[in-house]
Each structure stands twice: as C-alpha cells, then as structure tokens.
Design a protein around this motif. Structure first.
Motif, short mmCIF file in Angstrom:
data_model
loop_
_atom_site.label_atom_id
_atom_site.label_comp_id
_atom_site.label_asym_id
_atom_site.label_seq_id
_atom_site.Cartn_x
_atom_site.Cartn_y
_atom_site.Cartn_z
N ILE A 128 52.58 18.84 -3.70
CA ILE A 128 51.42 20.05 -3.52
C ILE A 128 50.11 19.12 -3.55
O ILE A 128 50.07 18.10 -3.77
N VAL A 129 49.51 19.80 -2.40
CA VAL A 129 48.05 19.22 -1.90
C VAL A 129 46.98 20.24 -2.41
O VAL A 129 47.09 21.33 -2.00
N ASP A 130 46.16 19.84 -3.19
CA ASP A 130 44.92 20.83 -3.57
C ASP A 130 43.69 20.29 -2.99
O ASP A 130 43.27 19.16 -3.15
N VAL A 131 43.12 21.14 -2.21
CA VAL A 131 41.94 20.87 -1.20
C VAL A 131 40.64 21.25 -1.93
O VAL A 131 40.46 22.37 -2.21
N LEU A 132 39.79 20.23 -2.67
CA LEU A 132 38.63 20.59 -3.44
C LEU A 132 37.27 20.55 -2.74
O LEU A 132 36.35 20.96 -2.97
N ASP A 133 37.32 19.67 -1.53
CA ASP A 133 36.26 19.78 -0.68
C ASP A 133 36.90 19.19 0.85
O ASP A 133 37.97 18.69 0.97
N LEU A 134 36.19 19.44 1.83
CA LEU A 134 36.70 19.33 3.11
C LEU A 134 35.85 18.24 3.61
O LEU A 134 34.60 18.34 3.81
N TRP A 135 36.40 16.98 3.87
CA TRP A 135 35.76 15.81 4.70
C TRP A 135 36.58 15.64 6.10
O TRP A 135 37.80 15.59 6.04
N PRO A 136 35.73 15.46 7.04
CA PRO A 136 34.32 15.15 7.18
C PRO A 136 33.54 16.38 7.31
O PRO A 136 32.29 16.29 7.43
N GLU A 137 33.84 17.78 7.23
CA GLU A 137 33.24 18.94 7.46
C GLU A 137 31.97 19.08 6.31
O GLU A 137 30.93 19.48 6.96
N SER A 138 32.04 18.60 5.31
CA SER A 138 31.11 18.46 4.20
C SER A 138 30.16 17.47 4.11
O SER A 138 29.36 17.16 3.02
N LEU A 139 29.98 16.61 5.02
CA LEU A 139 29.10 15.62 4.98
C LEU A 139 27.82 16.09 4.94
O LEU A 139 27.35 17.02 5.54
N PRO A 140 27.05 15.29 4.17
CA PRO A 140 25.71 15.93 3.57
C PRO A 140 24.59 16.10 4.63
O PRO A 140 23.55 16.88 4.28
N SER A 141 24.42 15.53 5.77
CA SER A 141 23.61 15.46 6.75
C SER A 141 24.00 15.58 8.10
O SER A 141 25.01 14.83 8.53
N ALA A 164 50.31 19.29 6.69
CA ALA A 164 51.61 19.63 7.33
C ALA A 164 52.88 19.43 6.54
O ALA A 164 53.85 20.09 6.61
N ARG A 165 53.02 18.52 5.86
CA ARG A 165 54.06 17.92 4.93
C ARG A 165 54.13 18.63 3.83
O ARG A 165 55.38 18.41 2.71
N ALA A 166 53.15 19.16 3.27
CA ALA A 166 53.20 19.81 1.80
C ALA A 166 54.16 20.99 1.61
O ALA A 166 54.09 21.74 2.46
N ASP A 167 54.68 21.13 0.49
CA ASP A 167 55.40 22.26 -0.09
C ASP A 167 54.62 23.60 -0.21
O ASP A 167 54.85 24.56 -0.11
N LEU A 168 53.43 23.05 -0.85
CA LEU A 168 52.44 24.06 -1.26
C LEU A 168 51.17 23.48 -0.99
O LEU A 168 50.71 22.37 -1.42
N VAL A 169 50.09 24.21 -0.29
CA VAL A 169 48.77 23.82 -0.31
C VAL A 169 47.75 24.74 -0.84
O VAL A 169 47.91 25.97 -1.05
N LEU A 170 47.00 24.19 -1.92
CA LEU A 170 45.97 24.97 -2.61
C LEU A 170 44.73 24.63 -2.23
O LEU A 170 44.31 23.66 -1.62
N ALA A 171 43.65 25.59 -2.31
CA ALA A 171 42.30 25.33 -1.82
C ALA A 171 41.32 25.85 -3.12
O ALA A 171 41.61 26.73 -3.78
N GLU A 172 40.25 25.04 -3.18
CA GLU A 172 39.44 25.38 -4.35
C GLU A 172 38.71 26.68 -4.31
O GLU A 172 38.49 27.35 -5.15
#
Length: 210
Positions: A128-141, A164-172
């Motif tokens: 399971i991969v749980d994505v709590l933030d997107l990097w590099p998209e969320s870089l602050p400046s 792509a290898r995860a059995d389950l992808v979660l997102a915040e």
C-alpha cells in the motif's frame, strides 16, 4: 529475534515523518490489527521538522528507528542525502523483516521506491502506498522549481514507478488522486482524507483497486 517473527501475518509501516503515526498510521494499525496482522512501524531517527534527533518517547510502542543522518539546511544537498540514506536502510530492513504487507507513506518518493523494490523481489507480498503530498509538484516557490527543474522528471518518475507496483494506492485528498491518475491513467487512487478517520477505523482495507 526480529520484531516480525511470529505466526501472524505481518505488516510494516515505513514512514519518514514520525508525526504521521498520530495523523495516519493509527488508522492503519487499528484496521490491520483487527484483520489479524502483527504491526511494526519504522521511522527516521532524525526529526525533519525540528531538525533534531528523536528519542524513544516520540515512538509508539511498536515503533523502531532507522538511523538517519542529521542535516541543517532545509533546502540542501545534505537533506536529499539524508532522505536517500533513509530509503536505502529502509530497503534493508524490509528484507530483514520480510513482512507480508508494506505500507509506505509519501513523501518521500524514495520511501515508496524502497517499498516497491521489495514488492518486485517478493511479489506475493502486498504493498500500500499512501500519498500525502506530491513532490516535486508541491515545491513552495517558482524559483525553487526552476533551480531543480533538471532533476524533476526523474524525481517524479521515481514516484510513478513505485505506485505502478502497488496493490493499493491511497491519497490524502481527491485532488491528489486525480492528479496521479492524469499522470498514469492506469492508477485509480482511493482518497482517504482525515475527515474519514472514524469510518476508516471500522472498515477493513480492500486490496482491489477500482
């Protein structure tokens, strides 16, 4: 003996930020324990928010530290190196513990990569991969994004390959899930916002992506 050496199915959380135990991993722990898993939690020995060493007081009883180099600059090569060392050592611990289920929280992308490489070597395991933030998209400046632009495709690709290898992808949140689906249409992340915490405590996790 290893923490994961028992007759129960074992689940291992790999989380570089210790505060995610309170914010996120307690939900997984309650759910997976109910399903019969023996849970182990691994996090960095260096606090990336206070830039100080952590003590055992900041860990849950089932937690353990992965030795992680200290650094001073928030935006520095030494921070990137610290993240890389954590990911490499996490990969080693995964091989040692050989869990049935791995839960990797992102950031960092390297954490997800370590977990996905374990999955590749042990396809019978669950990831399971749980994505709590997107990097590099969320870089602050914008300036920072410009400076790091040459390495951003590889940084993003590291995350994409891991998911792509995860059995389950979660997102915040739903927004993160939609963005990940645009990057890779084969992904169907499930949004699990903290507002759904009480529901998550009582409903078992499904490993089938929609």
């Amino acid at each position: 003996s290893d923490v994961c050496s028992s007759d129960l199915m074992t689940a291992l959380f790999v989380v570089i930020f210790v505060e995610q135990w309170e914010k996120r991993c307690r939900l997984y722990d309650a759910c997976l324990t109910k399903l019969g898993f023996d849970v182990l939690y691994l996090t960095a020995s260096f606090d990336h928010l206070t830039l100080s060493a952590r003590t055992s007081e900041s860990l849950p009883a089932k937690g353990g530290f992965i030795p992680t180099p200290a650094y001073r600059g928030n935006l520095s090569p030494s921070r990137a190196a610290s993240y890389a060392v954590f990911a490499a050592r996490a990969a080693g611990r995964l091989e040692k513990e050989s869990p049935d289920l791995v839960v990797a929280l992102v950031p960092t992308n390297g954490t997800a990569l370590a977990a996905s490489l374990f999955k590749a070597r042990h396809p019978a395991s669950l990831l399971i991969v749980d994505v709590l933030d997107l990097w590099p998209e969320s870089l602050p400046s914008r300036r920072l994004k410009t400076l790091l632009a040459p390495g951003m495709p590889a940084w993003r690709a590291m995350r994409s390959a891991s998911l792509a290898r995860a059995d389950l992808v979660l997102a915040e949140c739903r927004l993160f899930g939609e963005r990940l689906s645009r990057i890779n249409p084969r992904l169907h992340p499930i949004a699990l916002p903290l507002a759904g915490a009480e529901r998550a405590r009582t409903q078992p996790v499904s490993f089938a992506q929609g």
